[in-house]
Design a protein around this motif. Structure first.
Motif, PDB file in Angstrom:
ATOM      1  N   ARG A 203      54.796  15.693 134.031  1.00  0.00           N
ATOM      2  CA  ARG A 203      54.169  15.450 133.535  1.00  0.00           C
ATOM      3  C   ARG A 203      53.198  15.862 134.958  1.00  0.00           C
ATOM      4  O   ARG A 203      53.020  15.826 136.148  1.00  0.00           O
ATOM      5  CB  ARG A 203      53.058  14.084 133.699  1.00  0.00           C
ATOM      6  CG  ARG A 203      51.568  13.876 132.753  1.00  0.00           C
ATOM      7  CD  ARG A 203      51.166  12.540 132.534  1.00  0.00           C
ATOM      8  NE  ARG A 203      51.314  11.479 133.738  1.00  0.00           N
ATOM      9  CZ  ARG A 203      51.934  10.463 133.173  1.00  0.00           C
ATOM     10  NH1 ARG A 203      52.549  10.056 132.136  1.00  0.00           N
ATOM     11  NH2 ARG A 203      52.292   9.717 134.409  1.00  0.00           N
ATOM     12  N   GLN A 205      49.651  17.059 137.650  1.00  0.00           N
ATOM     13  CA  GLN A 205      49.105  15.560 138.377  1.00  0.00           C
ATOM     14  C   GLN A 205      47.244  15.690 137.635  1.00  0.00           C
ATOM     15  O   GLN A 205      46.935  14.428 137.374  1.00  0.00           O
ATOM     16  CB  GLN A 205      48.788  16.345 139.674  1.00  0.00           C
ATOM     17  CG  GLN A 205      49.889  16.049 140.880  1.00  0.00           C
ATOM     18  CD  GLN A 205      49.889  15.827 142.399  1.00  0.00           C
ATOM     19  OE1 GLN A 205      49.250  16.775 142.784  1.00  0.00           O
ATOM     20  NE2 GLN A 205      50.132  15.320 142.944  1.00  0.00           N
ATOM     21  N   ASP A 206      47.146  16.498 136.425  1.00  0.00           N
ATOM     22  CA  ASP A 206      46.326  16.680 135.859  1.00  0.00           C
ATOM     23  C   ASP A 206      46.134  16.868 134.430  1.00  0.00           C
ATOM     24  O   ASP A 206      45.378  17.191 133.835  1.00  0.00           O
ATOM     25  CB  ASP A 206      45.575  18.176 136.274  1.00  0.00           C
ATOM     26  CG  ASP A 206      46.230  19.203 135.492  1.00  0.00           C
ATOM     27  OD1 ASP A 206      47.402  19.117 136.106  1.00  0.00           O
ATOM     28  OD2 ASP A 206      45.283  20.622 136.040  1.00  0.00           O
ATOM     29  N   ASN A 207      47.348  15.400 134.455  1.00  0.00           N
ATOM     30  CA  ASN A 207      47.899  15.180 133.070  1.00  0.00           C
ATOM     31  C   ASN A 207      48.367  16.049 131.861  1.00  0.00           C
ATOM     32  O   ASN A 207      47.312  16.090 130.433  1.00  0.00           O
ATOM     33  CB  ASN A 207      46.374  14.582 132.545  1.00  0.00           C
ATOM     34  CG  ASN A 207      47.389  13.170 130.926  1.00  0.00           C
ATOM     35  OD1 ASN A 207      48.244  12.611 131.368  1.00  0.00           O
ATOM     36  ND2 ASN A 207      45.860  13.385 130.172  1.00  0.00           N
ATOM     37  N   CYS A 209      50.964  17.856 129.835  1.00  0.00           N
ATOM     38  CA  CYS A 209      52.565  17.981 129.881  1.00  0.00           C
ATOM     39  C   CYS A 209      53.079  18.917 129.672  1.00  0.00           C
ATOM     40  O   CYS A 209      53.430  20.195 128.826  1.00  0.00           O
ATOM     41  CB  CYS A 209      52.747  17.246 127.896  1.00  0.00           C
ATOM     42  SG  CYS A 209      54.038  16.560 127.698  1.00  0.00           S
ATOM     43  N   TYR A 232      53.298  10.509 125.970  1.00  0.00           N
ATOM     44  CA  TYR A 232      53.025  11.598 126.638  1.00  0.00           C
ATOM     45  C   TYR A 232      51.504  12.104 125.331  1.00  0.00           C
ATOM     46  O   TYR A 232      51.179  13.319 125.650  1.00  0.00           O
ATOM     47  CB  TYR A 232      53.633  13.056 126.390  1.00  0.00           C
ATOM     48  CG  TYR A 232      54.491  13.474 124.519  1.00  0.00           C
ATOM     49  CD1 TYR A 232      53.552  13.322 123.786  1.00  0.00           C
ATOM     50  CD2 TYR A 232      55.620  13.328 124.552  1.00  0.00           C
ATOM     51  CE1 TYR A 232      54.930  13.722 122.256  1.00  0.00           C
ATOM     52  CE2 TYR A 232      56.672  12.826 123.499  1.00  0.00           C
ATOM     53  CZ  TYR A 232      56.315  13.549 122.644  1.00  0.00           C
ATOM     54  OH  TYR A 232      56.656  13.519 121.011  1.00  0.00           O
ATOM     55  N   ASP A 234      48.562  11.129 124.745  1.00  0.00           N
ATOM     56  CA  ASP A 234      47.410  11.346 125.662  1.00  0.00           C
ATOM     57  C   ASP A 234      47.439  12.501 126.600  1.00  0.00           C
ATOM     58  O   ASP A 234      46.115  12.275 127.353  1.00  0.00           O
ATOM     59  CB  ASP A 234      46.872   9.870 125.998  1.00  0.00           C
ATOM     60  CG  ASP A 234      46.693   8.787 125.198  1.00  0.00           C
ATOM     61  OD1 ASP A 234      46.627   9.356 123.941  1.00  0.00           O
ATOM     62  OD2 ASP A 234      47.432   7.648 124.821  1.00  0.00           O
ATOM     63  N   CYS A 235      47.846  13.317 126.590  1.00  0.00           N
ATOM     64  CA  CYS A 235      47.741  14.477 127.656  1.00  0.00           C
ATOM     65  C   CYS A 235      46.750  14.980 127.252  1.00  0.00           C
ATOM     66  O   CYS A 235      46.630  15.256 126.020  1.00  0.00           O
ATOM     67  CB  CYS A 235      49.393  15.059 128.035  1.00  0.00           C
ATOM     68  SG  CYS A 235      50.547  14.591 128.694  1.00  0.00           S
TER      69      CYS A 235
END
Length: 427
Positions: A203, A205-207, A209, A232, A234-235
């Motif tokens: 993941r 740093q800005d979410n 995946c 994952y 909610d990425c």
């Protein structure tokens, strides 16, 4: 190992018999010369008492069909009992050293110029391409192609000429220290969410995946991916890396694709040969005016995995390169269905299909491709590969320095899609 003359002839006959019935890409030209080719090889295999050279003849015979899923596997007893102490890769149109003995680590990434005094193009033409499918000039499919052939057919020692100096190769034990070029480095920090074969999940740093899928050959892929869904789901977006993925089972690829669709997913069209005995009988009576005895039937299978734990609607980018092959190409087709994902990278390998396997004397096997694989729109991508939506090529300088332009561009494209989605735009 001893293979009798009767066994040698029988093995060749098995291949000769199965090809006209099962090989999906049997052209009219190949069909017209198939019996004559068999007769020419029949005398050679009957006379060849050396098992290794006999198998080499079978390779040459079957490789005349020029198909990536049609090949001969050597018996385990004929494979060398040592590890070849170097590896090769095909980068930017050139064969380079991807692994070398530790003592010669300075040759990593060097361009191979020749083998034992023979210029490389000549060596490949005489000692490699006649035996295994290569994908032609565009690809020269090189998952260690050069190293594999040298390891199985050449006597040691070897002298490999490169643009950075010579590599003197001797056979090495399985535990011999070796230096290799690692997977290109990622230029930003990531958090590892999962590292459980055959899958890695990171993941950013800005979410975002990142799913690294090296192959589709293990059903455990589905189990691991589905079990990790809470980590994952909610990425903001998904980057699926199938660079270097040589395939496996399309069922495993479909199980991954099922996470991103609400309904069944088609992974391409397939044409399979069907033999009509009554038509063959009419040919024997009426000749060329009769209907063909062999025809291709087209089907398009849709697969769904109700057990998929989530349905992910976030933006998706898939990475591919020249070694993305077989079931991984079916995965590319599935993910591009209705524009669900954007593909970034290089054209794929251009080889797919379901092989029929048969046994050979001494413990080897042969495979004959039974499917002519097409995209959902009916495009034949054999030997030309699937074109990405955004084309990015890895240069030799990238490879040597550890840069990964495909990965970097994939992240950039994914961030654009995520940003556009957040702003209500469509790119």
């Amino acid at each position: 190992m001893t293979i009798t003359m009767q066994e040698r002839v029988w093995g060749l006959g098995q291949i000769w018999r199965d090809v006209p019935y099962h090989f999906a890409r049997f052209s009219a030209e190949q069909a017209a010369g198939w019996d004559a080719l068999y007769q020419a090889y029949l005398l050679r295999v009957a006379a060849e008492e050396d098992p290794l050279r006999y198998y080499a003849l079978l390779c040459r015979f079957l490789n005349t069909l020029d198909d990536g899923h049609t090949y001969v596997r050597f018996p385990q007893a004929l494979l060398p009992p040592y590890r070849v102490p170097f590896g090769t890769a095909f980068v930017d149109g050139r064969h380079v050293l991807s692994a070398v003995p530790q003592a010669q680590a300075g040759l990593l990434g060097a361009v191979i110029l020749g083998v034992n005094g023979v210029p490389l193009p000549q060596y490949l033409a005489e000692n490699v391409f006649p035996y295994v499918w290569s994908g032609g000039d565009r690809l020269t499919f090189a998952w260690g192609l050069l190293g594999y052939i040298i390891g199985c057919t050449e006597a040691f020692p070897l002298w490999i000429e490169t643009d950075a100096g010579p590599l003197h190769v001797r056979e090495a034990g399985a535990d011999a220290p070796q230096a290799s070029i690692p997977r290109p480095r990622v230029a930003e920090p990531m958090t590892r969410l999962c590292d459980e074969a055959p899958l890695k999940i990171d993941r950013t740093q800005d979410n975002l995946c990142v799913l690294h899928i090296p192959h589709f050959g293990d059903a455990a892929l589905r189990d691991v991916l589905y079990r990790q869904a809470p980590r994952y789901r909610d990425c903001a977006g998904f980057l699926i890396d199938v660079c270097g993925n040589e395939g496996g089972s399309s069922d495993n690829g479909d199980a991954v694709a099922a996470l991103f669709f609400d309904g069944p997913v088609p992974d391409g069209m397939y044409q399979t040969p069907v033999y009509r005995a009554h038509a063959a009988a009419r040919v024997s009576l009426f000749g060329k005016a009769a209907p063909p005895a062999r025809a291709l039937e087209t089907e398009q299978e849709e697969k769904a995995w109700p057990a998929a734990p989530v349905r992910l609607r976030q933006p998706v980018v898939v990475l591919s390169d020249g070694a993305t092959a077989s079931a991984a190409e079916s995965f590319l087709i599935a993910m591009r269905h209705q524009g669900r994902a954007r593909v970034v990278g290089e054209r794929s390998a251009g080889t797919n299909g379901q092989p029929l396997f048969g046994d050979l004397p001494g413990g080897g096997r042969y495979a004959i491709c039974t499917q002519r694989c097409l995209t959902n729109d009916g495009e034949d991508y054999d030997r030309c590969g699937l074109r990405p939506d955004v084309e990015v090529c890895t240069t030799l300088a990238d490879y040597r320095s550890g840069r990964d332009p495909i990965f970097s561009e994939g992240l950039r494209q994914l961030r654009r899609l995520v940003s556009a989605r957040a702003g209500g735009c469509i790119l």
